[in-house]
Scaffold this motif. Structure first.
Motif, mmCIF file in Angstrom:
data_model
loop_
_atom_site.group_PDB
_atom_site.id
_atom_site.type_symbol
_atom_site.label_atom_id
_atom_site.label_comp_id
_atom_site.label_asym_id
_atom_site.label_seq_id
_atom_site.Cartn_x
_atom_site.Cartn_y
_atom_site.Cartn_z
ATOM 1 N N MET A 1 -16.741 -5.605 -39.256
ATOM 2 C CA MET A 1 -17.233 -5.744 -37.889
ATOM 3 C C MET A 1 -16.108 -6.288 -37.008
ATOM 4 O O MET A 1 -15.347 -7.161 -37.408
ATOM 5 C CB MET A 1 -18.432 -6.686 -37.846
ATOM 6 C CG MET A 1 -18.982 -6.922 -36.441
ATOM 7 S SD MET A 1 -20.406 -8.036 -36.408
ATOM 8 C CE MET A 1 -21.632 -7.040 -37.258
ATOM 9 N N ALA A 2 -16.021 -5.739 -35.812
ATOM 10 C CA ALA A 2 -15.008 -6.199 -34.865
ATOM 11 C C ALA A 2 -15.295 -7.645 -34.458
ATOM 12 O O ALA A 2 -16.437 -8.103 -34.480
ATOM 13 C CB ALA A 2 -14.988 -5.292 -33.647
ATOM 14 N N SER A 3 -14.226 -8.356 -34.104
ATOM 15 C CA SER A 3 -14.365 -9.723 -33.609
ATOM 16 C C SER A 3 -13.814 -9.783 -32.200
ATOM 17 O O SER A 3 -12.981 -8.961 -31.798
ATOM 18 C CB SER A 3 -13.621 -10.706 -34.512
ATOM 19 O OG SER A 3 -12.231 -10.410 -34.527
ATOM 20 N N ALA A 4 -14.269 -10.756 -31.437
ATOM 21 C CA ALA A 4 -13.861 -10.845 -30.034
ATOM 22 C C ALA A 4 -13.850 -12.286 -29.578
ATOM 23 O O ALA A 4 -14.537 -13.151 -30.128
ATOM 24 C CB ALA A 4 -14.806 -10.021 -29.168
ATOM 25 N N LYS A 5 -13.045 -12.533 -28.561
ATOM 26 C CA LYS A 5 -13.010 -13.824 -27.885
ATOM 27 C C LYS A 5 -13.074 -13.589 -26.378
ATOM 28 O O LYS A 5 -12.462 -12.654 -25.861
ATOM 29 C CB LYS A 5 -11.729 -14.587 -28.218
ATOM 30 C CG LYS A 5 -11.617 -15.093 -29.630
ATOM 31 C CD LYS A 5 -10.461 -16.076 -29.770
ATOM 32 C CE LYS A 5 -9.149 -15.466 -29.326
ATOM 33 N NZ LYS A 5 -8.014 -16.430 -29.492
ATOM 34 N N ILE A 6 -13.825 -14.434 -25.697
ATOM 35 C CA ILE A 6 -13.843 -14.445 -24.230
ATOM 36 C C ILE A 6 -13.215 -15.759 -23.797
ATOM 37 O O ILE A 6 -13.739 -16.839 -24.082
ATOM 38 C CB ILE A 6 -15.274 -14.318 -23.679
ATOM 39 C CG1 ILE A 6 -15.914 -13.017 -24.149
ATOM 40 C CG2 ILE A 6 -15.275 -14.382 -22.150
ATOM 41 C CD1 ILE A 6 -17.372 -12.858 -23.714
ATOM 42 N N VAL A 7 -12.066 -15.661 -23.134
ATOM 43 C CA VAL A 7 -11.273 -16.838 -22.791
ATOM 44 C C VAL A 7 -11.316 -17.056 -21.283
ATOM 45 O O VAL A 7 -11.051 -16.131 -20.502
ATOM 46 C CB VAL A 7 -9.814 -16.674 -23.257
ATOM 47 C CG1 VAL A 7 -8.990 -17.900 -22.895
ATOM 48 C CG2 VAL A 7 -9.759 -16.385 -24.747
ATOM 49 N N GLN A 8 -11.646 -18.264 -20.881
ATOM 50 C CA GLN A 8 -11.735 -18.587 -19.464
ATOM 51 C C GLN A 8 -10.360 -18.562 -18.812
ATOM 52 O O GLN A 8 -9.418 -19.179 -19.300
ATOM 53 C CB GLN A 8 -12.383 -19.960 -19.277
ATOM 54 C CG GLN A 8 -12.640 -20.328 -17.831
ATOM 55 C CD GLN A 8 -13.435 -21.625 -17.705
ATOM 56 O OE1 GLN A 8 -13.771 -22.251 -18.705
ATOM 57 N NE2 GLN A 8 -13.747 -22.018 -16.496
ATOM 58 N N LEU A 9 -10.245 -17.802 -17.732
ATOM 59 C CA LEU A 9 -9.055 -17.803 -16.903
ATOM 60 C C LEU A 9 -9.326 -18.722 -15.720
ATOM 61 O O LEU A 9 -10.193 -19.572 -15.777
ATOM 62 C CB LEU A 9 -8.715 -16.383 -16.464
ATOM 63 C CG LEU A 9 -8.419 -15.378 -17.598
ATOM 64 C CD1 LEU A 9 -8.288 -13.961 -17.056
ATOM 65 C CD2 LEU A 9 -7.148 -15.779 -18.346
ATOM 66 N N GLN A 10 -8.647 -18.540 -14.618
ATOM 67 C CA GLN A 10 -8.893 -19.416 -13.482
ATOM 68 C C GLN A 10 -10.004 -18.865 -12.600
ATOM 69 O O GLN A 10 -10.280 -17.665 -12.592
ATOM 70 C CB GLN A 10 -7.619 -19.596 -12.663
ATOM 71 C CG GLN A 10 -7.184 -18.377 -11.861
ATOM 72 C CD GLN A 10 -5.921 -18.654 -11.063
ATOM 73 O OE1 GLN A 10 -4.819 -18.614 -11.599
ATOM 74 N NE2 GLN A 10 -6.084 -18.932 -9.792
ATOM 75 N N SER A 11 -10.633 -19.756 -11.880
ATOM 76 C CA SER A 11 -11.634 -19.316 -10.908
ATOM 77 C C SER A 11 -10.936 -18.878 -9.633
ATOM 78 O O SER A 11 -9.814 -19.302 -9.342
ATOM 79 C CB SER A 11 -12.627 -20.444 -10.613
ATOM 80 O OG SER A 11 -11.947 -21.575 -10.079
ATOM 81 N N LEU A 12 -11.604 -18.013 -8.886
ATOM 82 C CA LEU A 12 -11.047 -17.550 -7.620
ATOM 83 C C LEU A 12 -11.217 -18.649 -6.578
ATOM 84 O O LEU A 12 -12.265 -19.310 -6.522
ATOM 85 C CB LEU A 12 -11.734 -16.261 -7.174
ATOM 86 C CG LEU A 12 -11.232 -14.956 -7.844
ATOM 87 C CD1 LEU A 12 -11.427 -14.966 -9.353
ATOM 88 C CD2 LEU A 12 -11.927 -13.748 -7.238
ATOM 89 N N LYS A 13 -10.202 -18.852 -5.768
ATOM 90 C CA LYS A 13 -10.181 -19.972 -4.829
ATOM 91 C C LYS A 13 -10.307 -19.498 -3.392
ATOM 92 O O LYS A 13 -9.737 -18.469 -3.027
ATOM 93 C CB LYS A 13 -8.884 -20.769 -4.997
ATOM 94 C CG LYS A 13 -8.726 -21.385 -6.390
ATOM 95 C CD LYS A 13 -9.852 -22.356 -6.699
ATOM 96 C CE LYS A 13 -9.667 -22.990 -8.075
ATOM 97 N NZ LYS A 13 -10.819 -23.886 -8.426
ATOM 98 N N PRO A 14 -11.014 -20.235 -2.541
ATOM 99 C CA PRO A 14 -11.656 -21.521 -2.844
ATOM 100 C C PRO A 14 -13.039 -21.349 -3.468
ATOM 101 O O PRO A 14 -13.642 -20.285 -3.361
ATOM 102 C CB PRO A 14 -11.782 -22.153 -1.461
ATOM 103 C CG PRO A 14 -12.011 -20.981 -0.560
ATOM 104 C CD PRO A 14 -11.156 -19.881 -1.116
#
Length: 442
Positions: A1-14
């Motif tokens: 089975m495939a594995s995955a990660k969802i990694v937080q990037l930056q939020s859009l500002k402001p």
């Protein structure tokens, strides 16, 4: 089975500091428009910061936005749907001043905003050109057809309006109502046009226009609409099976083998369903019966029972959400699906193409009346056809997440600008958050 990660990037500002409803990427340019309060904030996906603001148009909250497709880069047009019962037509006021096109996003000086340039993003950059009126209550959704010729709006008044852009050289904004659809029995929460992809016109092309519209409603159903050869819009299918409000519909952006695009529906019952059109041969209905030669001639639309399509529920995605699923997005590049909702979870799914569907009849109580049964036969499939790859709990902390979308990355952190994808979520906390998705094959 495939594995995955969802990694937080930056939020859009402001940060917007108030509930934000949706964030809609431009179909071609590195821009994304977020509806919040009475305003729309447009962010640059190149700088992940403020580009411009649309304000002072609506008297109540803006719930939905849609970019008009197929326009030149500096001729931007946005439609806003508002709780004030109207839809607004906005146009970028600096269309003739392209400036030096040296920026990474290719939009010129007036079209890029970076950190420190927020003061230059004046509301006057957008003109509020026209108000589309007719709905009796809150406008919940709006969407352009792939060509940009049609606009669909839907409302708490249980109706869907279809507008045609009949602009001429003398008038840039001239819209005409061509249909009002009233068959839903509850608030219409969302509308979505079938994308212009191979296979879309293989079914019913002798009898229908190429445009196909789907709608989702508080009445627990989704519906499919087409325009017949008399120019009348008719409901050709009622998709039943959800046990709660259907919050939205999401078309398959890139079908396989030139098949007709599938449709996903997502609901307050916490489930996501996949619907597939059962395609018949030209000259026959999906059930194999011969189409009468006079099926169109002089028959009132309410009596055209031969106008029906067989849509089967061919998959139910793995159950993740224990509350309302507010939003689902389907990637044209990878085929991956992401979902989110009131429980604050972001989930990622991958289709398992090795599983063969096993159809079975749905319970009779899925069709509450004979009228609904005449439009379709509900069937479901047993056995998982989709894998759950990963989840991110509390993606916006304790806040509900109202929307999720795939969009292209154009920021400096991307290795392949304009090609690599990311997810963008929009929540009650007023944060528009970007996420990197990494998937490894088994």
């Amino acid at each position: 089975m495939a594995s995955a990660k969802i990694v937080q990037l930056q939020s859009l500002k402001p940060d917007l500091h108030e509930r934000a409803w949706v964030s809609i990427p431009h179909p071609n340019l590195p821009l994304i428009a977020t509806a919040h309060g009475k305003n729309v904030t447009v962010f640059s996906l190149s700088t992940l910061s403020l580009h411009s603001v649309l304000a002072d148009g609506h008297s109540r909250s803006v719930r939905s936005v849609s970019w008009k497709p197929n326009l030149p880069p500096h001729n931007l047009c946005l439609i806003t749907g508002s709780f004030d019962s109207s839809a607004g037509v906005w146009r970028w006021a600096n269309g003739g001043d392209e400036g030096d096109d040296d920026s990474a996003d290719g939009l010129g000086r007036d079209m890029t905003r970076g950190p420190g340039n927020e003061d230059s993003a004046k509301t006057g950059d957008w003109d509020y050109n026209l108000v589309l009126e007719g709905h009796d209550s809150e406008v919940k959704g709006c969407a352009f057809s792939p060509s940009g010729a049609y606009l669909a709006t839907c409302s708490r008044d249980k109706s869907i309006w279809i507008w045609e852009d009949i602009a001429s050289a003398e008038s840039e904004d001239d819209w005409e109502t061509i249909a009002v659809l009233n068959e839903h029995e509850g608030d219409v929460k969302a509308v979505a046009w079938c994308p212009d992809v191979p296979g879309r016109n293989n079914v019913g092309q002798r009898y229908y226009s190429v445009d196909v519209l789907a709608s989702a409603s508080y009445d627990n159903t989704a519906r499919i609409w087409r325009e017949d050869s008399d120019g009348e819009w008719v409901c050709v299918a009622v998709l039943q099976g959800h046990q709660g409000t259907v919050w939205g519909v999401e078309w398959e952006p890139r079908p396989k083998n030139d098949e007709f695009p599938r449709l996903m529906t997502f609901s307050a019952d916490g489930t996501i369903r996949v619907w597939t059109l059962e395609q018949g041969k030209d000259g026959t209905d999906a059930d194999g019966s011969t189409i009468p030669q006079d099926r169109l001639g002089g028959i009132p639309s309410t009596m055209r029972r031969s106008f029906r399509e067989q849509w089967n529920c061919t998959a139910v995605l793995p159950k993740v959400h224990d509350k309302d699923v507010y939003s689902v997005t389907w990637s044209a590049d990878s085929g991956l699906v992401a979902s989110t909702g009131s429980d604050g979870i972001v989930a990622l799914y991958k289709e398992d193409n090795d599983v063969v569907p096993n159809f079975q009849s749905a319970p009779e109580d899925n069709a509450p009346n004979d009228s609904a049964r005449s439009n379709h036969d509900v069937s479901t499939v047993s056995g998982p056809q989709w894998q759950l790859l990963t989840t991110v709990p509390n993606a916006h902390g304790p806040y509900e997440i109202n929307h999720i979308t795939w969009c292209k990355r154009h920021d400096a952190g991307s290795m392949r600008r304009g090609e690599e994808e990311m997810l963008v979520t929009t929540g009650d906390d007023g944060v528009v958050q970007s996420w990197q998705v990494d998937v490894k094959a088994p």
